[in-house]
Design an enzyme around this catalytic site. Sequence first.
Site, PDB file in Angstrom:
ATOM      1  N   ASP A  62       0.877  -1.166   0.000  1.00 23.83           N
ATOM      2  CA  ASP A  62       0.000   0.000   0.000  1.00 23.83           C
ATOM      3  C   ASP A  62       0.916   1.218   0.000  1.00 23.83           C
ATOM      4  O   ASP A  62       1.608   1.481   0.985  1.00 23.83           O
ATOM      5  CB  ASP A  62      -0.879  -0.019   1.250  1.00 23.83           C
ATOM      6  CG  ASP A  62      -1.824   1.171   1.336  1.00 23.83           C
ATOM      7  OD1 ASP A  62      -1.612   2.179   0.627  1.00 23.83           O
ATOM      8  OD2 ASP A  62      -2.779   1.100   2.142  1.00 23.83           O
ATOM      9  N   TYR A 155      -8.064  15.805  -7.643  1.00 32.08           N
ATOM     10  CA  TYR A 155      -7.161  14.955  -8.419  1.00 32.08           C
ATOM     11  C   TYR A 155      -6.106  15.814  -9.105  1.00 32.08           C
ATOM     12  O   TYR A 155      -4.903  15.498  -9.076  1.00 32.08           O
ATOM     13  CB  TYR A 155      -7.955  14.160  -9.447  1.00 32.08           C
ATOM     14  CG  TYR A 155      -7.112  13.332 -10.386  1.00 32.08           C
ATOM     15  CD1 TYR A 155      -6.523  12.141  -9.965  1.00 32.08           C
ATOM     16  CD2 TYR A 155      -6.896  13.741 -11.705  1.00 32.08           C
ATOM     17  CE1 TYR A 155      -5.751  11.374 -10.828  1.00 32.08           C
ATOM     18  CE2 TYR A 155      -6.126  12.984 -12.569  1.00 32.08           C
ATOM     19  CZ  TYR A 155      -5.558  11.806 -12.124  1.00 32.08           C
ATOM     20  OH  TYR A 155      -4.781  11.059 -12.978  1.00 32.08           O
TER      21      TYR A 155
END
Length: 259
Positions: A62, A155
């Site tokens: 991760d 984003y």
Amino acid sequence: MSITGKVALVTGAGQGIGRAIALRLAKDGANIVIADLNEDEARAVAEEVRAIGRKATSFRADVSIRDEVYAAIDHAEKELGGFDIIVNNAGIANVQPLSEVTPEEVDRILKINVQGVLWGIQAAAKKFKERRVKGKIISASSIAGHEGFAMLGIYSATKFAVRALTQAAAKEFASDGITVNAYCPGVVGTDMWVEIDKRFAELTGAEVGATYKKYVDGIALGRAETPEDVAAFVSYLAGPDSDYMTGQAPLIDGGMVYR
């Protein structure tokens, strides 16, 4: 000159652009670490790399967790005998009006898209210095790192941040012979864009597929980008022909955003 025998770690390589990058680097001679949250997908891509004739290993990581990124690089060195290239490819999108973005959404995307890249840069540079390797650090930005897009504001902010990290790291690590660059794709036909399109449909009432078509219709070269288009450019950044290039984040988008 080539990348034959080099060891490259690609994050988010279980599918999409990351998979294409891993396979292209393998075809060009590198041995590959497939780092991904999805262990089954990572193992499958590792098998594809081996079928090409290169060494490969998979590692569950991760990227938002610093220790796991460091562990992935240690794994690369232990299993493949070296470490020369990192591609910080893992990332997620967020489609949401700025007026409605929640703290939880911001926290999640920053941890993956910004901190994930930072940990990759940090861990790779440390290992390169230990090994006295003039390594390559390559990270995923986007056309949204050059121009903010409506409904993709957060984003876009993360991809602008990747460019800033790339420039700063290039300056900090140049004296060690480490180059740091990014790549900025446009509209790539992957599962991420399927989800982006669905989310735009939910928010705007457009038909599913309409947003994707609108953006593709605006590409000068007349077609959507493929993961292989991106991978070819990343291979250049990973190889010796880009040795005199650092701190850059070129657009590879078929002609959408011009800088």
